[in-house]
Design a protein around this motif. Structure first.
Motif, PDB file in Angstrom:
ATOM      1  N   PRO A   1      12.729  32.448  45.882  1.00 48.17           N
ATOM      2  CA  PRO A   1      12.596  33.749  45.220  1.00 48.17           C
ATOM      3  C   PRO A   1      13.965  34.346  44.876  1.00 48.17           C
ATOM      4  CG  PRO A   1      12.204  33.992  47.575  1.00 48.17           C
ATOM      5  CD  PRO A   1      12.360  32.522  47.313  1.00 48.17           C
ATOM      6  N   ARG A   2      13.996  35.247  43.912  1.00 49.97           N
ATOM      7  CA  ARG A   2      15.173  36.064  43.584  1.00 49.97           C
ATOM      8  C   ARG A   2      16.315  35.309  42.902  1.00 49.97           C
ATOM      9  NH1 ARG A   2      16.164  40.897  47.258  1.00 49.97           N
ATOM     10  NH2 ARG A   2      14.049  41.401  47.844  1.00 49.97           N
ATOM     11  N   VAL A   3      16.522  34.017  43.243  1.00 50.91           N
ATOM     12  CA  VAL A   3      17.790  33.389  42.873  1.00 50.91           C
ATOM     13  C   VAL A   3      17.961  33.203  41.369  1.00 50.91           C
ATOM     14  CG1 VAL A   3      18.308  32.272  45.069  1.00 50.91           C
ATOM     15  CG2 VAL A   3      16.837  31.100  43.429  1.00 50.91           C
ATOM     16  N   ARG A   4      16.840  33.057  40.651  1.00 47.72           N
ATOM     17  CA  ARG A   4      16.965  32.909  39.199  1.00 47.72           C
ATOM     18  C   ARG A   4      17.488  34.218  38.609  1.00 47.72           C
ATOM     19  NH1 ARG A   4      14.936  29.622  35.201  1.00 47.72           N
ATOM     20  NH2 ARG A   4      13.891  28.307  36.705  1.00 47.72           N
ATOM     21  N   ARG A   5      16.804  35.315  38.998  1.00 52.73           N
ATOM     22  CA  ARG A   5      17.186  36.643  38.498  1.00 52.73           C
ATOM     23  C   ARG A   5      18.641  36.955  38.834  1.00 52.73           C
ATOM     24  NH1 ARG A   5      13.414  39.859  41.419  1.00 52.73           N
ATOM     25  NH2 ARG A   5      14.982  40.695  42.811  1.00 52.73           N
ATOM     26  N   GLU A   6      19.055  36.553  40.028  1.00 54.98           N
ATOM     27  CA  GLU A   6      20.402  36.942  40.477  1.00 54.98           C
ATOM     28  C   GLU A   6      21.476  35.923  40.111  1.00 54.98           C
ATOM     29  OE1 GLU A   6      19.751  37.867  44.605  1.00 54.98           O
ATOM     30  OE2 GLU A   6      18.321  39.441  44.064  1.00 54.98           O
ATOM     31  N   GLY A   7      21.085  34.800  39.497  1.00 53.59           N
ATOM     32  CA  GLY A   7      22.073  33.828  39.021  1.00 53.59           C
ATOM     33  C   GLY A   7      22.723  32.997  40.118  1.00 53.59           C
ATOM     34  N   VAL A   8      22.167  33.055  41.328  1.00 54.95           N
ATOM     35  CA  VAL A   8      22.784  32.345  42.461  1.00 54.95           C
ATOM     36  C   VAL A   8      22.810  30.830  42.219  1.00 54.95           C
ATOM     37  CG1 VAL A   8      22.423  31.762  44.906  1.00 54.95           C
ATOM     38  CG2 VAL A   8      22.195  34.128  44.147  1.00 54.95           C
ATOM     39  N   ILE A   9      21.695  30.311  41.734  1.00 52.78           N
ATOM     40  CA  ILE A   9      21.588  28.855  41.612  1.00 52.78           C
ATOM     41  C   ILE A   9      22.336  28.334  40.388  1.00 52.78           C
ATOM     42  CG2 ILE A   9      19.907  26.972  41.248  1.00 52.78           C
ATOM     43  CD1 ILE A   9      20.178  28.028  44.160  1.00 52.78           C
ATOM     44  N   THR A  10      22.321  29.074  39.294  1.00 54.18           N
ATOM     45  CA  THR A  10      23.087  28.612  38.132  1.00 54.18           C
ATOM     46  C   THR A  10      24.585  28.634  38.443  1.00 54.18           C
ATOM     47  OG1 THR A  10      22.625  30.804  37.253  1.00 54.18           O
ATOM     48  CG2 THR A  10      21.538  28.988  36.160  1.00 54.18           C
ATOM     49  N   ARG A  11      25.035  29.638  39.193  1.00 53.43           N
ATOM     50  CA  ARG A  11      26.459  29.662  39.587  1.00 53.43           C
ATOM     51  C   ARG A  11      26.779  28.481  40.503  1.00 53.43           C
ATOM     52  NH1 ARG A  11      25.950  35.109  39.818  1.00 53.43           N
ATOM     53  NH2 ARG A  11      25.617  35.179  42.068  1.00 53.43           N
ATOM     54  N   ALA A  12      25.859  28.192  41.443  1.00 51.90           N
ATOM     55  CA  ALA A  12      26.070  27.065  42.356  1.00 51.90           C
ATOM     56  C   ALA A  12      26.122  25.752  41.572  1.00 51.90           C
ATOM     57  CB  ALA A  12      24.945  27.012  43.391  1.00 51.90           C
ATOM     58  N   HIS A  13      25.256  25.635  40.572  1.00 52.24           N
ATOM     59  CA  HIS A  13      25.211  24.432  39.738  1.00 52.24           C
ATOM     60  C   HIS A  13      26.545  24.242  39.008  1.00 52.24           C
ATOM     61  CE1 HIS A  13      23.079  22.118  36.298  1.00 52.24           C
ATOM     62  NE2 HIS A  13      23.103  21.335  37.360  1.00 52.24           N
ATOM     63  N   GLU A  14      27.032  25.316  38.394  1.00 54.44           N
ATOM     64  CA  GLU A  14      28.316  25.228  37.676  1.00 54.44           C
ATOM     65  C   GLU A  14      29.431  24.857  38.650  1.00 54.44           C
ATOM     66  OE1 GLU A  14      28.629  25.210  34.389  1.00 54.44           O
ATOM     67  OE2 GLU A  14      26.447  25.361  34.498  1.00 54.44           O
ATOM     68  N   PHE A  15      29.403  25.468  39.812  1.00 58.37           N
ATOM     69  CA  PHE A  15      30.421  25.190  40.833  1.00 58.37           C
ATOM     70  C   PHE A  15      30.378  23.708  41.229  1.00 58.37           C
ATOM     71  CE2 PHE A  15      31.116  24.519  45.363  1.00 58.37           C
ATOM     72  CZ  PHE A  15      32.443  24.888  45.485  1.00 58.37           C
ATOM     73  N   LEU A  16      29.185  23.207  41.496  1.00 58.55           N
ATOM     74  CA  LEU A  16      29.055  21.818  41.966  1.00 58.55           C
ATOM     75  C   LEU A  16      29.485  20.822  40.899  1.00 58.55           C
ATOM     76  CD1 LEU A  16      25.701  21.905  43.944  1.00 58.55           C
ATOM     77  CD2 LEU A  16      28.007  21.697  44.847  1.00 58.55           C
ATOM     78  N   LYS A  17      29.218  21.148  39.647  1.00 59.67           N
ATOM     79  CA  LYS A  17      29.601  20.210  38.580  1.00 59.67           C
ATOM     80  C   LYS A  17      31.125  20.085  38.460  1.00 59.67           C
ATOM     81  CE  LYS A  17      26.911  22.042  35.405  1.00 59.67           C
ATOM     82  NZ  LYS A  17      26.399  22.279  34.058  1.00 59.67           N
ATOM     83  N   ARG A  18      31.829  21.116  38.920  1.00 56.55           N
ATOM     84  CA  ARG A  18      33.306  21.092  38.833  1.00 56.55           C
ATOM     85  C   ARG A  18      33.975  20.640  40.133  1.00 56.55           C
ATOM     86  NH1 ARG A  18      32.444  26.194  36.522  1.00 56.55           N
ATOM     87  NH2 ARG A  18      33.211  27.145  38.428  1.00 56.55           N
ATOM     88  N   LEU A  19      33.176  20.356  41.154  1.00 61.85           N
ATOM     89  CA  LEU A  19      33.723  19.992  42.470  1.00 61.85           C
ATOM     90  C   LEU A  19      34.632  18.762  42.352  1.00 61.85           C
ATOM     91  CD1 LEU A  19      33.153  21.027  45.400  1.00 61.85           C
ATOM     92  CD2 LEU A  19      31.391  19.264  45.550  1.00 61.85           C
ATOM     93  N   GLN A  20      35.779  18.821  43.029  1.00 66.04           N
ATOM     94  CA  GLN A  20      36.763  17.726  42.944  1.00 66.04           C
ATOM     95  C   GLN A  20      36.775  16.904  44.232  1.00 66.04           C
ATOM     96  OE1 GLN A  20      38.730  17.100  40.141  1.00 66.04           O
ATOM     97  NE2 GLN A  20      37.310  18.612  39.299  1.00 66.04           N
ATOM     98  N   PRO A  21      37.100  15.606  44.134  1.00 66.76           N
ATOM     99  CA  PRO A  21      37.227  14.801  45.353  1.00 66.76           C
ATOM    100  C   PRO A  21      38.290  15.385  46.281  1.00 66.76           C
ATOM    101  CG  PRO A  21      37.347  13.411  43.397  1.00 66.76           C
ATOM    102  CD  PRO A  21      37.375  14.828  42.919  1.00 66.76           C
ATOM    103  N   HIS A  22      38.140  15.155  47.559  1.00 64.18           N
ATOM    104  CA  HIS A  22      39.089  15.578  48.593  1.00 64.18           C
ATOM    105  C   HIS A  22      39.220  17.100  48.719  1.00 64.18           C
ATOM    106  CE1 HIS A  22      39.916  11.357  48.553  1.00 64.18           C
ATOM    107  NE2 HIS A  22      40.345  11.422  47.306  1.00 64.18           N
ATOM    108  N   GLN A  23      38.238  17.817  48.179  1.00 62.99           N
ATOM    109  CA  GLN A  23      38.189  19.274  48.381  1.00 62.99           C
ATOM    110  C   GLN A  23      36.789  19.656  48.832  1.00 62.99           C
ATOM    111  OE1 GLN A  23      39.525  21.247  44.797  1.00 62.99           O
ATOM    112  NE2 GLN A  23      41.503  20.222  44.871  1.00 62.99           N
TER     113      GLN A  23
END
Ligand code: HEM
Length: 346
Positions: free
Chosen positions: A197-219
């Motif tokens: 619940p809530r996460v679509r409206r609040e953008g939590v999961i889309t932000r997490a998705h963008e973050f994960l797509k940019r994740l770098q090795p060794h960090q």
């Protein structure tokens, strides 16, 4: 033969260790979903001890949890899947975890090079010595992801990144908290979070998705998630709902002493790691549980958990499956306040 006294002493020292290493998740008296990621391997000191210096964590439950995982996997093969294109990521995950274990537990765990692509893996706790050639399945007794999850307490999911999306295409998950790995495998990160619940409206999961797509090795990064669980039950996957679901009703009928013994705060420390060779994202889920009666021995935890549980909005409590007993849990914690010392006379 161990005497009752020895058993009691052993139990107490295990309990002490579990409280000292417990990753209490609440930073405030109020909890809401957020993209709560932070760099991994940072020490957190708590009123009871500390946690957080390593990506993989071994505690006194190591053997017991690995035994449980083996039983679950033998009974239900759907808890383990590696889609064909994920075979390189499974090797990458295994090797990355061996390096992490070697770094965190150098006395017991060693990974040594013995030639080009040839390695010797030693797990001194389980008495394992394994020579293997990286990428050569004939040199391991098991599929690499399954092999390494028989030596770490963490559940593992591997996400493939393609067409600007992440897909959960491999994993070994035996300790899911109210979801089904077998159902989710092959689904996208965004689809999997659809029921929250809530996460679509609040953008939590889309932000997490963008973050994960940019994740770098060794960090490596990490986050926590939490719920309540009745009894020390790690395997709460959807498949077993008929076994654990009714406890949510019957727990309302037990007396206060039993309630405090059986209701646990369940915390997941989740690590997010970009694997260096395959480019897959490794998601580690390490589950910790502490019964309310032990949580209440740490007064700042007792007070804060009571506030969070009492204030949690109904839709979040419903989704977490705790709506029927969270008010009682909050009240139980409030009632467990230490009694002030009796005033002494003049
Ligand atoms: C559930 C956030 C990464 C799989 C959730 C929930 C949140 C969340 C807020 C609801 C939890 C609850 O109320 O107990 C995030 C964030 C992530 C992340 C912010 C990364 C920064 C992942 C990854 C996976 C995953 C990488 C891959 C397997 C799940 C699953 C559920 C869940 C299976 C339960 C969904 C259901 O009810 O069926 N997540 N998550 N999450 N998450 Fe994530």
């Amino acid at each position: 033969m161990t005497s009752t006294l020895d058993n009691t002493a052993a139990k107490t020292s295990a309990e002490t260790e579990l409280i000292a290493g417990f990753p209490f998740p609440f930073l405030e008296d109020r909890y809401r979903y957020s993209t709560n990621v932070e760099p991994a391997e940072q020490l957190v000191t708590t009123p009871a001890g500390q946690w957080g210096t390593a990506v993989v964590d071994i505690d006194c439950e190591y053997r017991a949890e690995l035994d449980q995982r083996a039983v679950i996997l033998a009974a239900d093969p759907t808890r383990h899947a590696v889609l064909p294109h994920m075979a390189p990521a499974a090797w990458d995950a295994m090797f990355t975890l061996m390096r992490e274990l070697d770094a965190a537990y150098p006395e017991q765990m060693q990974l040594r090079s013995t030639g080009p692509d040839e390695w010797l893996w030693r797990n001194g706790i389980l008495g394992i010595e394994q020579h293997f050639r990286y990428g050569d399945a004939t040199t391991l007794p098991d599929e690499p992801l399954r092999y390494i999850t028989s030596q770490v307490q963490e559940d593992i999911a591997l996400l493939d990144q393609r067409n600007d999306q992440l897909f959960v295409d491999a994993g070994v998950v035996t300790f899911a908290a109210d979801w089904s790995f077998g159902f989710d495998v092959g689904m996208s990160f965004l689809e999997i979070h659809g029921p929250v619940p809530r996460v679509r409206r609040e953008g939590v999961i889309t932000r997490a998705h963008e973050f994960l797509k940019r994740l770098q090795p060794h960090q490596p990064y990490r986050r926590t998630n939490w719920t309540l669980t009745i009894d020390r039950r790690l395997d709460m996957s959807t498949e077993l709902y008929p076994e654990w679901g009714p406890d949510r009703e019957t727990i309302q009928l037990v007396d206060d002493a039993e309630f405090g013994r059986r209701v646990h705060l369940r915390v997941e420390v989740q690590h997010l790691i970009r694997l260096p060779d395959s480019g897959a994202v490794m998601f580690l889920i390490r589950t910790y549980m502490l019964p309310l009666e032990q949580l209440a021995t740490v007064d700042p935890w007792r007070r804060r958990a009571a506030e969070v549980l009492a204030e949690l909005p109904a839709d979040m409590a419903e989704y977490k499956g705790i709506i029927k007993y969270r008010d009682r849990a909050a009240q139980w914690l409030r009632d467990a306040a230490p009694t002030p010392p009796a005033p002494t006379g003049p």
